[in-house]
Design an enzyme around this catalytic site. Structure first.
Site, PDB file in Angstrom:
ATOM      1  CE  LYS A  37     -17.607  -5.240   2.265  1.00 28.03           C
ATOM      2  NZ  LYS A  37     -16.353  -4.770   1.802  1.00 28.03           N
ATOM      3  CB  SER A  38     -20.667  -0.856   4.357  1.00 28.13           C
ATOM      4  OG  SER A  38     -19.545  -1.660   4.097  1.00 28.13           O
ATOM      5  CB  CYS A 126       1.229   7.436   4.113  1.00 28.59           C
ATOM      6  SG  CYS A 126       1.332   6.034   3.001  1.00 28.59           S
ATOM      7  N   GLY A 157      -0.510   0.354   5.300  1.00 32.15           N
ATOM      8  CA  GLY A 157      -0.573   1.272   4.167  1.00 32.15           C
ATOM      9  C   GLY A 157      -1.369   0.729   3.001  1.00 32.15           C
ATOM     10  CE  LYS A 205       0.698   6.691  -5.469  1.00 28.67           C
ATOM     11  NZ  LYS A 205       0.120   5.662  -4.587  1.00 28.67           N
ATOM     12  CG  HIS A 234       4.815   4.003   6.018  1.00 26.70           C
ATOM     13  ND1 HIS A 234       4.265   2.754   6.170  1.00 26.70           N
ATOM     14  CD2 HIS A 234       4.053   4.632   5.069  1.00 26.70           C
ATOM     15  CE1 HIS A 234       3.228   2.631   5.356  1.00 26.70           C
ATOM     16  NE2 HIS A 234       3.072   3.753   4.685  1.00 26.70           N
TER      17      HIS A 234
HETATM   18  N1  LIG Z   1      -3.594   3.027   4.586  1.00 27.91           N
HETATM   19  C1  LIG Z   1      -2.819   4.104   4.501  1.00 27.91           C
HETATM   20  O1  LIG Z   1      -1.758   4.255   5.179  1.00 27.91           O
HETATM   21  C2  LIG Z   1      -3.214   5.225   3.613  1.00 27.91           C
HETATM   22  C3  LIG Z   1      -2.510   6.403   3.736  1.00 27.91           C
HETATM   23  C4  LIG Z   1      -2.858   7.458   2.922  1.00 27.91           C
HETATM   24  C5  LIG Z   1      -3.883   7.316   2.030  1.00 27.91           C
HETATM   25  N2  LIG Z   1      -4.553   6.140   1.918  1.00 27.91           N
HETATM   26  C6  LIG Z   1      -5.642   6.060   0.942  1.00 27.91           C
HETATM   27  O2  LIG Z   1      -6.888   6.004   1.626  1.00 27.91           O
HETATM   28  C7  LIG Z   1      -7.800   5.197   0.891  1.00 27.91           C
HETATM   29  C8  LIG Z   1      -8.355   4.091   1.771  1.00 27.91           C
HETATM   30  O3  LIG Z   1      -7.306   3.312   2.300  1.00 27.91           O
HETATM   31  P1  LIG Z   1      -7.546   2.219   3.446  1.00 27.91           P
HETATM   32  O4  LIG Z   1      -6.200   1.743   3.789  1.00 27.91           O
HETATM   33  O5  LIG Z   1      -8.447   2.754   4.513  1.00 27.91           O
HETATM   34  O6  LIG Z   1      -8.349   1.088   2.609  1.00 27.91           O
HETATM   35  P2  LIG Z   1      -9.401  -0.005   3.141  1.00 27.91           P
HETATM   36  O7  LIG Z   1      -9.087  -0.377   4.542  1.00 27.91           O
HETATM   37  O8  LIG Z   1      -9.440  -1.043   2.095  1.00 27.91           O
HETATM   38  O9  LIG Z   1     -10.829   0.788   3.147  1.00 27.91           O
HETATM   39  C9  LIG Z   1     -11.481   1.219   1.963  1.00 27.91           C
HETATM   40  C10 LIG Z   1     -12.751   2.003   2.329  1.00 27.91           C
HETATM   41  O10 LIG Z   1     -13.342   2.520   1.137  1.00 27.91           O
HETATM   42  C11 LIG Z   1     -14.726   2.140   1.097  1.00 27.91           C
HETATM   43  N3  LIG Z   1     -15.184   2.050  -0.282  1.00 27.91           N
HETATM   44  C12 LIG Z   1     -14.757   1.198  -1.250  1.00 27.91           C
HETATM   45  N4  LIG Z   1     -15.445   1.419  -2.401  1.00 27.91           N
HETATM   46  C13 LIG Z   1     -16.320   2.431  -2.141  1.00 27.91           C
HETATM   47  C14 LIG Z   1     -17.307   3.111  -2.906  1.00 27.91           C
HETATM   48  N5  LIG Z   1     -17.535   2.811  -4.189  1.00 27.91           N
HETATM   49  N6  LIG Z   1     -18.036   4.100  -2.306  1.00 27.91           N
HETATM   50  C15 LIG Z   1     -17.816   4.432  -1.014  1.00 27.91           C
HETATM   51  N7  LIG Z   1     -16.904   3.823  -0.233  1.00 27.91           N
HETATM   52  C16 LIG Z   1     -16.151   2.845  -0.789  1.00 27.91           C
HETATM   53  C17 LIG Z   1     -14.745   0.808   1.824  1.00 27.91           C
HETATM   54  O11 LIG Z   1     -16.071   0.485   2.214  1.00 27.91           O
HETATM   55  P3  LIG Z   1     -16.539  -1.059   2.466  1.00 27.91           P
HETATM   56  O12 LIG Z   1     -16.093  -1.410   3.866  1.00 27.91           O
HETATM   57  O13 LIG Z   1     -18.014  -0.959   2.340  1.00 27.91           O
HETATM   58  O14 LIG Z   1     -15.891  -1.883   1.398  1.00 27.91           O
HETATM   59  C18 LIG Z   1     -13.822   1.147   3.001  1.00 27.91           C
HETATM   60  O15 LIG Z   1     -14.516   1.943   3.944  1.00 27.91           O
HETATM   61  C19 LIG Z   1      -7.034   4.727  -0.340  1.00 27.91           C
HETATM   62  O16 LIG Z   1      -7.294   5.612  -1.390  1.00 27.91           O
HETATM   63  C20 LIG Z   1      -5.602   4.816   0.078  1.00 27.91           C
HETATM   64  O17 LIG Z   1      -4.738   4.996  -1.011  1.00 27.91           O
HETATM   65  C21 LIG Z   1      -4.245   5.086   2.705  1.00 27.91           C
END
Ligand SMILES: NC(=O)c1ccc[n+]([C@@H]2O[C@H](COP(=O)([O-])OP(=O)(O)OC[C@H]3O[C@@H](n4cnc5c(N)ncnc54)[C@H](OP(=O)(O)O)[C@@H]3O)[C@@H](O)[C@H]2O)c1
Length: 335
Positions: A37-38, A126, A157, A205, A234
C-alpha cells in the site's frame, strides 16, 4: 554504503531513518521498503526524497545492508531472500532471535560474536535490550544467579496503531483497537499472546533472550510484562540476586562506567529515571538502586530506556556500525 530500510514507514522504521542520519552512518543511497500500500510514496532522508519500493526491487538494487522492522512474518519470508543475495540483514522482529544458527546481539554486551558469515543478525526484544545493557557489567563483576523483572511498557512498543488507539480513546474518538481492552487510564498485564505455561510470549522472550545474549544459561530469569498508557519508553523494576556479595557504592560505579548506561539515582533530590526523560535518548537509565533487605546479595533497581531507540533503531544501527568498523559487511557476497 547502500542501506535498505524494510518497514521504513513504521514507528521503528521512521526512528531508524532518524538514527541513521543523527549518527552519520555512511549512507550513500537509501532504499526504503514498505508494504504494497505504500509503494511509490515518498519519504525524506537527509533532505533528499526517496520513493518507497517493494522488497523485490530493493534486492535488485543490491544494498550492502538491509535493516528490517516490518513484523515477524515479513522477516521470515523476505530476510532469506536478501541474505541469499549477499546482503547483510539486521532484523528487529522476533523471527530469528532464538534460531540457534543466528546471532542475537546487543553491541555493549556481545558484538564480538559477529563474523562476516552472519547474514541475518537478530536485534533482541526491546525490554530485553535495555535490561541486559545494565545486567552485563554487574554479571561480569558479581555473577548474576537470578533476575525477577516486572515491566511497564510504552504503547509505542506495539506500533503506529497502538499509539492511535491511545489517542483515540483519550480524545473520545471511536477507532480500531489493537489491545483487547482500553489502554488509556488502564494497565494491561498482557504483552503478546499467552503460551502454554501461562506466561506471555513477551515474558518468555525476556527469559530466553537474556540467557542467549549474555551467553550464560545458568542465569535464572522470571518476568511479568505489562502495558501502560505511556509514550516515551519502557520502565522495568528489576530484582537481581548475585552469587557474590556486593557494595552498593561500587555497584553505582560499575554501572556509571558501563557503556550505554547512565545512572540517575539521587533520591535526596527526587532524581530517578522516567520515560519522559528517556524519550529520544540512546542510553539506558538506571536508578532506585537499593539493597533487597529480605535476601543476601540481592539488589533492586529501576531501568528505563526509549524502546524505539536503544530498544530497536539505535541497537540495530550500532550493529551495522560495528560490522562496518570490522569490515564484516559484504565480505562473503554471493552473486
Ligand atoms: N515498536 C517497538 O518498540 C519495537 C521494538 C523492537 C522491535 N520491534 C519490531 O519492529 C517491527 C515493526 O514495529 P513497528 O512498531 O515499527 O510497527 P508499525 O509501526 O506497525 O510499522 C510496520 C512497518 O512494516 C511495514 N510492513 C508491513 N507489512 C510489510 C510487508 N509485507 N513488506 C514490507 N513492509 C511491510 C509497514 O509498511 P506500511 O506502512 O506500508 O504498512 C510499516 O512500515 C515489528 O516486528 C516489531 O516487533 C518494535
Amino acid at each position: 554504503m547502500k542501506v535498505a530500510v524494510v518497514g521504513a514507514t513504521g514507528l521503528v522504521g521512521t526512528k531508524m531513518l532518524q538514527v541513521l542520519d543523527e549518527r552519520n552512518f555512511p549512507v550513500t543511497e537509501l532504499i526504503p521498503v514498505a508494504s504494497a500500500k505504500s509503494i511509490g510514496k515518498e519519504i525524506t532522508f537527509k533532505g533528499k526524497q526517496y520513493k518507497i519500493v517493494s522488497a523485490e526491487d530493493a534486492i535488485k538494487q543490491k544494498p550492502d545492508v538491509a535493516i528490517f522492522s516490518a513484523g515477524g512474518s515479513t522477516s521470515l519470508e523476505q530476510a532469506p531472500l536478501f541474505a541469499d543475495a549477499g546482503i547483510t540483514v539486521i532484523d528487529n522482529s522476533s523471527a530469528w532471535r532464538m534460531d540457534p544458527t543466528k546471532k542475537l546481539v546487543v553491541p555493549e554486551v556481545n558484538a564480538d560474536v559477529l563474523t562476516a558469515e552472519d547474514k541475518i543478525i537478530a536485534n533482541p526484544n526491546c525490554s530485553t535490550i535495555q535490561m541486559v545493557v545494565a545486567l552485563k557489567p554487574l554479571h561480569d563483576r558479581y555473577k548474576i544467579k537470578r533476575v525477577v523483572v516486572s515491566t511497564y511498557q510504552s504503547v509505542t512498543g506495539t506500533g503506529v496503531k497502538a499509539v492511535d488507539q491511545l489517542f483515540n480513546e483519550r480524545n473520545g474518538v471511536d477507532g480500531p483497537k489493537v489491545y483487547p481492552y482500553t489502554i488509556d487510564l488502564n494497565v494491561i498485564p498482557q504483552i503478546d499472546v499467552f503460551t502454554e505455561n501461562g506466561y506471555t510470549k513477551e515474558e518468555m522472550k525476556m527469559i530466553l533472550e537474556t540467557k542467549k545474549i549474555m551467553g550464560d544459561d545458568s542465569i535464572a530469569v522470571t518476568a511479568t510484562t505489562v502495558r501502560i498508557p505511556v509514550m516515551g519508553g519502557h520502565s522495568e523494576s528489576v530484582n537481581i540476586e548475585f552469587a557474590h556479595e556486593y557494595d552498593l557504592a561500587e555497584v553505582r560505579e560499575v554501572l556509571a562506567n558501563a557503556p550505554g548506561v547512565v545512572v540517575v539515582d539521587d533520591i535526596a533530590n527526587l532524581k530517578y529515571p522516567m520515560p519522559l526523560d528517556a524519550h529520544d535518548k540512546d542510553e539506558v537509565f538506571v536508578g532506585r538502586l537499593r539493597r533487597d533487605e529480605t535476601q543476601p546479595n540481592t539488589l533492586n533497581c529501576w531501568i528505563v530506556s526509549d524502546n524505539l531507540r536503544k530498544g530497536a533503531a539505535t541497537n540495530a544501527v550500532q550493529i551495522a556500525e560495528y560490522l562496518a568498523s570490522k569490515n564484516l559487511i559484504g565480505q562473503s557476497v554471493v552473486v
